[in-house]
Scaffold this motif. Structure first.
Motif, short mmCIF file in Angstrom:
data_model
loop_
_atom_site.label_atom_id
_atom_site.label_comp_id
_atom_site.label_asym_id
_atom_site.label_seq_id
_atom_site.Cartn_x
_atom_site.Cartn_y
_atom_site.Cartn_z
N MET A 1 0.85 -1.19 0.00
CA MET A 1 0.00 0.00 0.00
C MET A 1 0.89 1.24 0.00
O MET A 1 1.89 1.31 0.68
N THR A 2 0.52 2.20 -0.78
CA THR A 2 1.26 3.45 -0.88
C THR A 2 0.73 4.44 0.15
O THR A 2 -0.47 4.56 0.34
N THR A 3 1.65 5.16 0.78
CA THR A 3 1.23 6.18 1.76
C THR A 3 0.81 7.46 1.05
O THR A 3 1.12 7.67 -0.13
N ILE A 4 0.13 8.32 1.79
CA ILE A 4 -0.26 9.63 1.25
C ILE A 4 0.99 10.39 0.82
O ILE A 4 1.01 11.03 -0.23
N GLY A 5 2.03 10.32 1.64
CA GLY A 5 3.27 11.03 1.32
C GLY A 5 3.91 10.55 0.04
O GLY A 5 4.39 11.35 -0.77
N GLN A 6 3.92 9.23 -0.16
CA GLN A 6 4.49 8.68 -1.40
C GLN A 6 3.67 9.11 -2.60
O GLN A 6 4.22 9.49 -3.64
N ARG A 7 2.36 9.08 -2.46
CA ARG A 7 1.48 9.49 -3.55
C ARG A 7 1.67 10.97 -3.86
O ARG A 7 1.74 11.36 -5.02
N LEU A 8 1.77 11.78 -2.83
CA LEU A 8 1.99 13.21 -3.01
C LEU A 8 3.28 13.47 -3.78
O LEU A 8 3.31 14.26 -4.72
N ARG A 9 4.33 12.77 -3.40
CA ARG A 9 5.63 12.95 -4.07
C ARG A 9 5.54 12.57 -5.54
O ARG A 9 6.04 13.29 -6.41
N VAL A 10 4.90 11.44 -5.85
CA VAL A 10 4.76 10.99 -7.24
C VAL A 10 3.99 12.04 -8.05
O VAL A 10 4.40 12.39 -9.17
N LEU A 11 2.90 12.53 -7.51
CA LEU A 11 2.09 13.51 -8.22
C LEU A 11 2.86 14.83 -8.40
O LEU A 11 2.80 15.45 -9.46
N ARG A 12 3.56 15.24 -7.36
CA ARG A 12 4.34 16.49 -7.43
C ARG A 12 5.41 16.39 -8.50
O ARG A 12 5.55 17.28 -9.35
N LEU A 13 6.15 15.30 -8.49
CA LEU A 13 7.21 15.13 -9.48
C LEU A 13 6.63 14.97 -10.89
O LEU A 13 7.22 15.44 -11.86
N GLY A 14 5.48 14.34 -10.97
CA GLY A 14 4.80 14.19 -12.25
C GLY A 14 4.43 15.53 -12.88
O GLY A 14 4.40 15.67 -14.11
N LYS A 15 4.15 16.50 -12.04
CA LYS A 15 3.84 17.86 -12.52
C LYS A 15 5.11 18.67 -12.74
O LYS A 15 5.06 19.79 -13.25
N GLY A 16 6.25 18.12 -12.33
CA GLY A 16 7.51 18.84 -12.48
C GLY A 16 7.72 19.91 -11.43
O GLY A 16 8.51 20.84 -11.64
N PHE A 17 7.02 19.80 -10.31
CA PHE A 17 7.12 20.80 -9.24
C PHE A 17 8.18 20.40 -8.23
O PHE A 17 8.24 19.24 -7.81
N SER A 18 8.95 21.37 -7.78
CA SER A 18 9.79 21.18 -6.60
C SER A 18 8.89 21.33 -5.38
O SER A 18 7.76 21.81 -5.49
N VAL A 19 9.40 20.95 -4.22
CA VAL A 19 8.63 21.17 -2.99
C VAL A 19 8.36 22.66 -2.83
O VAL A 19 7.25 23.08 -2.48
N ASN A 20 9.36 23.48 -3.14
CA ASN A 20 9.22 24.93 -3.02
C ASN A 20 8.12 25.46 -3.93
O ASN A 20 7.31 26.28 -3.52
N GLU A 21 8.07 24.99 -5.17
CA GLU A 21 7.06 25.46 -6.11
C GLU A 21 5.66 25.03 -5.69
O GLU A 21 4.71 25.80 -5.74
N LEU A 22 5.53 23.78 -5.24
CA LEU A 22 4.23 23.31 -4.76
C LEU A 22 3.78 24.13 -3.55
O LEU A 22 2.61 24.49 -3.44
N ALA A 23 4.71 24.44 -2.69
CA ALA A 23 4.39 25.24 -1.50
C ALA A 23 3.87 26.62 -1.90
O ALA A 23 2.85 27.08 -1.38
N LYS A 24 4.55 27.26 -2.83
CA LYS A 24 4.12 28.59 -3.27
C LYS A 24 2.75 28.55 -3.93
O LYS A 24 1.89 29.39 -3.65
N ARG A 25 2.53 27.57 -4.79
CA ARG A 25 1.28 27.49 -5.53
C ARG A 25 0.10 27.11 -4.63
O ARG A 25 -1.02 27.59 -4.84
N SER A 26 0.34 26.23 -3.66
CA SER A 26 -0.74 25.72 -2.82
C SER A 26 -0.94 26.53 -1.54
O SER A 26 -1.94 26.37 -0.85
N LYS A 27 0.04 27.37 -1.21
CA LYS A 27 0.04 28.13 0.04
C LYS A 27 0.08 27.21 1.27
O LYS A 27 -0.50 27.48 2.31
#
Length: 75
Positions: A1-27
């Motif tokens: 089973m995949t954790t929420i964190g693992q899924r979040l990372r896969v989706l973030r990388l799939g969009k080409g976002f860094s953690v910093n970019e996701l943080a800025k966009r999502s607040k």
């Protein structure tokens, strides 16, 4: 089973976002996103997950209830 964190990372990388970019966009703070991805924060609020799912353009349900398919060929 995949954790929420693992899924979040896969989706973030799939969009080409860094953690910093996701943080800025999502607040949502970089540290909070990082803690979710690393499994430190195991139970993030639905408000936070909703912000992240909207930013990643996926349904909230896909982010919070994702489960990997079972491998039926492995014995």
């Amino acid at each position: 089973m995949t954790t929420i964190g693992q899924r979040l990372r896969v989706l973030r990388l799939g969009k080409g976002f860094s953690v910093n970019e996701l943080a800025k966009r999502s607040k949502v703070s970089k540290s909070y996103i990082s803690n979710i991805e690393r499994g430190v924060q195991k139970n993030p609020s639905l408000i936070i997950m909703s912000k992240l799912s909207k930013t990643l353009e996926v349904p909230l349900e896909d982010l919070v209830s994702f489960k990997m398919e079972e491998e039926s060929d492995v014995k």
